[in-house]
Design a protein around this motif. Structure first.
Motif, short mmCIF file in Angstrom:
data_model
loop_
_atom_site.label_atom_id
_atom_site.label_comp_id
_atom_site.label_asym_id
_atom_site.label_seq_id
_atom_site.Cartn_x
_atom_site.Cartn_y
_atom_site.Cartn_z
N PHE A 18 40.03 47.32 38.15
CA PHE A 18 39.93 46.39 39.27
C PHE A 18 40.02 44.98 38.69
O PHE A 18 39.21 44.60 37.83
N ASP A 19 40.98 44.20 39.13
CA ASP A 19 41.16 42.83 38.66
C ASP A 19 40.24 41.91 39.48
O ASP A 19 40.48 41.66 40.67
N VAL A 20 39.17 41.42 38.84
CA VAL A 20 38.18 40.63 39.56
C VAL A 20 38.75 39.29 40.00
O VAL A 20 38.46 38.80 41.10
N GLU A 21 39.58 38.66 39.17
CA GLU A 21 40.17 37.38 39.56
C GLU A 21 41.07 37.54 40.78
O GLU A 21 41.07 36.70 41.68
N GLU A 22 41.83 38.63 40.81
CA GLU A 22 42.68 38.89 41.98
C GLU A 22 41.83 39.19 43.20
O GLU A 22 42.17 38.79 44.33
N LEU A 23 40.72 39.89 43.00
CA LEU A 23 39.82 40.20 44.11
C LEU A 23 39.28 38.92 44.74
O LEU A 23 39.15 38.83 45.97
N LEU A 24 38.94 37.93 43.90
CA LEU A 24 38.42 36.68 44.43
C LEU A 24 39.41 36.00 45.37
O LEU A 24 39.02 35.26 46.27
N ALA A 25 40.69 36.25 45.17
CA ALA A 25 41.72 35.61 45.99
C ALA A 25 42.15 36.46 47.18
O ALA A 25 42.74 35.93 48.13
N THR A 26 41.86 37.78 47.15
CA THR A 26 42.45 38.66 48.16
C THR A 26 41.46 39.49 48.95
O THR A 26 41.85 40.16 49.90
N ARG A 27 40.18 39.52 48.59
CA ARG A 27 39.13 40.17 49.37
C ARG A 27 39.30 41.70 49.42
O ARG A 27 40.34 42.23 49.04
N LEU A 28 38.26 42.39 49.89
CA LEU A 28 38.23 43.86 49.84
C LEU A 28 37.59 44.42 51.10
O LEU A 28 36.58 43.88 51.59
N LEU A 29 38.16 45.51 51.61
CA LEU A 29 37.60 46.25 52.74
C LEU A 29 37.34 47.68 52.28
O LEU A 29 38.23 48.34 51.73
N VAL A 30 36.10 48.16 52.51
CA VAL A 30 35.70 49.52 52.16
C VAL A 30 35.32 50.24 53.44
O VAL A 30 34.57 49.70 54.27
#
Length: 500
Positions: A18-30
């Motif tokens: 999981f790319d944390v930097e990319e996550l900061l820019a693109t958000r996550l839905l579970v």
């Protein structure tokens, strides 16, 4: 600095990163039904990224408070603070980059929603110089961003929808990366779900949820049945921070939290039917007649400056400036006799009563524990050289309750008669009882929940409602509700006092 974490393994045993930097820019839905492993997944993400990025968790069920000990998160009990304090804490959290868990299990559902909404709004409205990157995890997001109006008030729904929409739509520029988890996609507001670019879809059974999940994953609708067949702890992942195509992943183990509960059978008790009937029905009337014990007052909530110190101890960046706020609110806690000329040694009962009255007038005094108040009382008496016979802790507790209830505004005769009625009132409910009795004696409306909470030492409206129920069972008050939702409180025996 390493920017990837491993959340689990694919079907072939290869790690899934999981790319944390990319996550900061693109958000996550579970998404996942109860029992699908959704909370386990969130915990894995939080644990693996705890040393990389600030984390803020909105926890309605108290599932994530166990992150505190191994990872240094500061746990904030939402029921222990007022709305203004929650907003001030949110601002300090952004300023000091502290990882926190906002635990809401002590509040009722609508209060949880309002508390979380005000907290998120304060995070969002932080000054530009505090826009540091942070993961904001909202569990049970369908509560905080409902797709349709439910049983909550409309103003509460608008408030929480606005806060969640700001988090997911506009939070990126402020450094806030939303991670929302829901049991049902159909219950989650579409404008909130649509802003996530990364998805982890767990097991679900309802057709409408399977179709929405398949659409988000870019799968054909006939493939939606695959979501129904997922095992616990298995998710379909897609997004720029994980994989460019749908990928099955089994979530790895976690370090914090209790072991997973085993949903299995266990032996039944071997008591005979007659014995079990006796255990259930024997002496039932006498047990039902016993008064229910009063709800215990909450433990004293740490002051905001103490939370800042805890943030500094957690080693978060910027916590060195925590001492700047350490003086806030301290003035109210200063000694009653600071700067005053000391009277002659010995003192009188009036001097002692004056110390207790001064303590009762201080902001937040009633929220401290009885032992802390008594120690403060003894210290002030030593400062004022009151060395005569001092009340013990039991007597001090009652005299402090009398002072905090505001009986000093009554004349001596009225005050004495009310205290006569309160002779056998338990110490733990004495202060709210006296506040109600004083209002009744003056012919005033019953104190509001906020005033009763102040004299009782609680910030939870739910606890005050339980307190009034307990006092009614003890025969101390009579609670009457009218059809308009109003409430009146009557005190048996106070009619003769009020009529004079």
């Amino acid at each position: 600095m390493k920017a990837t974490i491993t959340i689990g393994h694919d079907a072939g045993g290869a790690p899934v990163d999981f790319d944390v930097e990319e996550l900061l820019a693109t958000r996550l839905l579970v998404q996942g039904n109860s029992g699908s492993g959704k909370s386990h997944l969130l915990r894995r993400v939080l644990e693996e990224s705890a040393q990389m990025v600030q984390q803020v968790v909105i926890d309605p069920e108290g599932d994530f408070v166990s992150l505190a000990e191994p990872f240094g998160h500061v746990v904030i009990d939402g029921a222990a603070y007022s709305a203004a304090e929650i907003e001030a804490l949110a601002r300090r959290i952004r300023a000091h980059r502290a990882s926190v868990v906002l635990a809401l299990e002590g509040l009722e559902v609508e209060q949880q929603i309002r508390c979380a909404a005000q907290f998120l709004t304060a995070l969002f409205d932080a000054p530009r110089e505090h826009w540091y990157p942070a993961l904001v995890v909202v569990d049970e997001a369908q509560m905080f961003a409902p797709s349709v109006a439910g049983e909550i008030a409309e103003d509460t729904r608008r408030m929480t929808l606005g806060a969640m929409t700001n988090l997911m739509c506009r939070g990126r520029k402020r450094g806030l990366a939303g991670i929302v988890a829901t049991q049902r996609l159909a219950k989650l507001a579409k404008n909130v779900a649509a802003e996530a670019s990364n998805f982890l879809m767990g097991r679900t059974f309802l057709d409408i949820d399977m179709v929405r999940a398949a659409d988000l994953l870019g799968m054909e609708r006939r493939q939606a049945e695959r979501i129904r067949e997922l095992e616990r702890g298995h998710f379909l992942a897609l997004g720029p921070a994980i994989s460019r195509r749908p990928l099955a992943v089994k979530i790895g183990p976690v370090k914090s939290g209790s072991a997973a509960r085993k949903d299995g059978l266990m032996p039944l008790p071997d008591a005979a039917p007659e014995e079990m009937e006796s255990l259930l029905l024997g002496d039932l009337a006498s047990e039902a007649a016993k008064p229910v014990p009063a709800p215990p007052p909450p433990p004293p909530a740490p002051a905001p400056e103490q939370l800042v110190e805890a943030m500094a101890a957690a080693g978060q960046q910027g916590a060195s400036s925590a001492g700047e706020g350490s003086g806030e609110g301290a003035g109210a806690r200063g000694g009653a006799g600071d700067g005053a000329p000391a009277p002659d040694a010995g003192g009188t009962s009036e001097d002692i009563e004056g110390v207790i009255a001064a303590m009762a007038r201080e902001d937040g005094a009633t929220f401290q524990s009885a032992s802390a108040l008594y120690q403060g009382f003894l210290l002030r008496c030593r400062k004022l050289r009151l060395v005569g016979p001092l009340p013990d802790m039991t007597a001090f507790r009652r005299r402090f309750a009398i002072a905090s209830a505001g009986l000093d505004r009554l004349d001596e005769e009225m005050r004495a008669r009310i205290l006569g009625l309160a002779q056998n009132v338990p110490d733990d409910v004495l202060a709210p009882y006296l506040a109600i009795a004083a209002a009744a004696a003056e012919g005033l409306a019953a104190p509001e929940d906020e005033e009763l909470a102040r004299v009782y030492g609680s910030r939870s409206p739910g606890r005050i409602r339980r307190l009034l129920e307990h006092m009614e069972r003890l025969g101390l008050v009579v609670v009457r509700q009218d059809f308009g939702g109003g409430r009146s409180l009557l005190v048996p025996g106070i009619e003769s006092v009020a009529s004079d």
